[in-house]
Design a protein around this motif. Structure first.
Motif, PDB file in Angstrom:
ATOM      1  N   LEU A 142       4.656   5.569  -5.489  1.00 20.27           N
ATOM      2  CA  LEU A 142       4.855   5.487  -6.932  1.00 20.27           C
ATOM      3  C   LEU A 142       3.863   6.362  -7.680  1.00 20.27           C
ATOM      4  O   LEU A 142       4.215   7.014  -8.668  1.00 20.27           O
ATOM      5  N   GLN A 143       2.626   6.419  -7.207  1.00 20.82           N
ATOM      6  CA  GLN A 143       1.643   7.294  -7.837  1.00 20.82           C
ATOM      7  C   GLN A 143       2.010   8.760  -7.655  1.00 20.82           C
ATOM      8  O   GLN A 143       1.869   9.562  -8.574  1.00 20.82           O
ATOM      9  N   ALA A 144       2.498   9.100  -6.459  1.00 16.93           N
ATOM     10  CA  ALA A 144       2.876  10.489  -6.189  1.00 16.93           C
ATOM     11  C   ALA A 144       4.062  10.910  -7.045  1.00 16.93           C
ATOM     12  O   ALA A 144       4.069  12.007  -7.624  1.00 16.93           O
TER      13      ALA A 144
ATOM     14  N   SER B 271       4.988   9.623  -9.913  1.00 16.90           N
ATOM     15  CA  SER B 271       4.538   9.685 -11.296  1.00 16.90           C
ATOM     16  C   SER B 271       3.771  10.977 -11.569  1.00 16.90           C
ATOM     17  O   SER B 271       3.948  11.615 -12.615  1.00 16.90           O
ATOM     18  N   SER B 272       2.946  11.395 -10.615  1.00 17.17           N
ATOM     19  CA  SER B 272       2.176  12.627 -10.774  1.00 17.17           C
ATOM     20  C   SER B 272       3.090  13.841 -10.866  1.00 17.17           C
ATOM     21  O   SER B 272       2.920  14.704 -11.740  1.00 17.17           O
TER      22      SER B 272
ATOM     23  N   SER C 120       4.953  13.885 -14.166  1.00 21.58           N
ATOM     24  CA  SER C 120       4.070  14.302 -15.260  1.00 21.58           C
ATOM     25  C   SER C 120       3.860  15.806 -15.258  1.00 21.58           C
ATOM     26  O   SER C 120       3.839  16.447 -16.322  1.00 21.58           O
TER      27      SER C 120
ATOM     28  N   ALA D  54      10.662   2.549  -9.463  1.00 25.64           N
ATOM     29  CA  ALA D  54      10.511   3.674 -10.395  1.00 25.64           C
ATOM     30  C   ALA D  54      11.829   4.048 -11.055  1.00 25.64           C
ATOM     31  O   ALA D  54      11.846   4.883 -11.963  1.00 25.64           O
TER      32      ALA D  54
ATOM     33  N   ASP E 185       0.831  -1.205   0.000  1.00 27.50           N
ATOM     34  CA  ASP E 185       0.000   0.000   0.000  1.00 27.50           C
ATOM     35  C   ASP E 185       0.863   1.252   0.000  1.00 27.50           C
ATOM     36  O   ASP E 185       0.570   2.225  -0.712  1.00 27.50           O
TER      37      ASP E 185
ATOM     38  N   LYS F 141       2.440   1.723  -3.425  1.00 25.18           N
ATOM     39  CA  LYS F 141       1.497   2.254  -4.407  1.00 25.18           C
ATOM     40  C   LYS F 141       1.338   3.759  -4.267  1.00 25.18           C
ATOM     41  O   LYS F 141       1.335   4.498  -5.259  1.00 25.18           O
ATOM     42  N   ILE F 142       1.225   4.231  -3.025  1.00 28.28           N
ATOM     43  CA  ILE F 142       1.071   5.664  -2.767  1.00 28.28           C
ATOM     44  C   ILE F 142       2.280   6.437  -3.280  1.00 28.28           C
ATOM     45  O   ILE F 142       2.153   7.459  -3.967  1.00 28.28           O
TER      46      ILE F 142
END
Length: 255
Positions: free
Chosen positions: A18-20, A22-23, A26, A63, A12, A15-16
């Motif tokens: 890696l999403q952060a 990536s955001s 971007s 990442a 969990d 996931k948090i």
């Protein structure tokens, strides 16, 4: 210094993070893409101070991220000793003269971003192993003039430090200039104005390059709340912490 494996945290948390990351990546690409004159994306330094080594291991392993920033010398030493040796560390905290030798002894220290005086540059240079790659340094510039902030004054003071690094410090590489701007100016820029601190750093960069006959110094400016504005004004190196790692716990150890 030896490196020891660091266990990756729970799925969990991974996931948090890696999403952060990536955001943020971007957002950087989107802003930088608006300026076709930029050949490369700005460098993202993930500021991991007061966060566990397992968080860094996640972004490193899953990442492929390599640039991480730390504010406290002892925390950086500890993490560098346990994490992979190809991580490229940035020291971004207040630099004390008596800590320069400790920092310079970290083989994979990519950059010290807070050099603000000749004395500190000299100590870093003296302590750096001559067989290693040159240690990158940024000169910290106090663009806001706040007494609470470190940094050389914009103008000739910064030029003098830069000249000393270039002429007297063969084990250092002057990579660029850095600033920690005022919160008020950052907030004003969020309303559509130019950030005065970023403008001042850009002007100081041009002065240093002109006075010393060099070009393409980097600019380290922009943090979690204003990195997009910083990129629009020319930043090549942004330092983003809480947006990636979340709120930090209170500090309980010494640097």
């Amino acid at each position: 210094m030896t490196s020891h494996p660091v266990a990756v945290a729970d799925p969990d948390r991974a996931k948090i993070l890696l999403q952060a990351l990536s955001s943020v990546s971007s957002r950087i690409a989107t802003v930088a893409g608006q300026d076709q004159s930029k050949p490369h994306l700005p460098r993202l330094v993930a500021v991991s101070k007061l966060k566990p080594a397992s968080d860094i291991q996640i972004l490193y392993e899953y990442a492929g991220h390599r640039h991480f920033g730390e504010n406290y010398v002892q925390e950086l030493v500890d993490k560098a000793g346990h994490l992979p040796r190809d991580i490229q560390w940035h020291f971004i905290g207040s630099l004390q003269s008596n800590k320069c030798a400790t920092l310079a002894s970290i083989p994979n220290l990519f950059a010290v971003e807070t050099v603000d005086a000749v004395k500190k540059a000299r100590k870093l240079n003296e302590a750096r192993n001559e067989d290693w790659q040159k240690l990158n340094v940024f000169i910290q510039v106090n663009t806001s003039g706040e007494e609470s902030k470190s940094g050389a004054a914009p103008g000739e003071d910064t030029v003098d430090v830069a000249r000393y690094i270039m002429n007297e410090c063969p084990r250092l590489n002057l990579l660029g200039l850095m600033t920690i701007g005022s919160i008020a100016r950052s907030n004003a820029a969020a309303g559509g104005e130019q950030n005065e601190d970023f403008t001042t750093l850009l002007e100081t960069k041009h002065l240093v390059e002109s006075e010393l006959g060099i070009k393409e110094l980097e600019l380290s400016m922009g943090m979690s709340q204003d990195f997009e504005d910083a990129i629009r004004q020319g930043s090549t190196n942004v330092r983003v912490g809480s947006v990636i790692f979340g709120a930090r716990p209170p500090r309980t150890t010494t640097a």
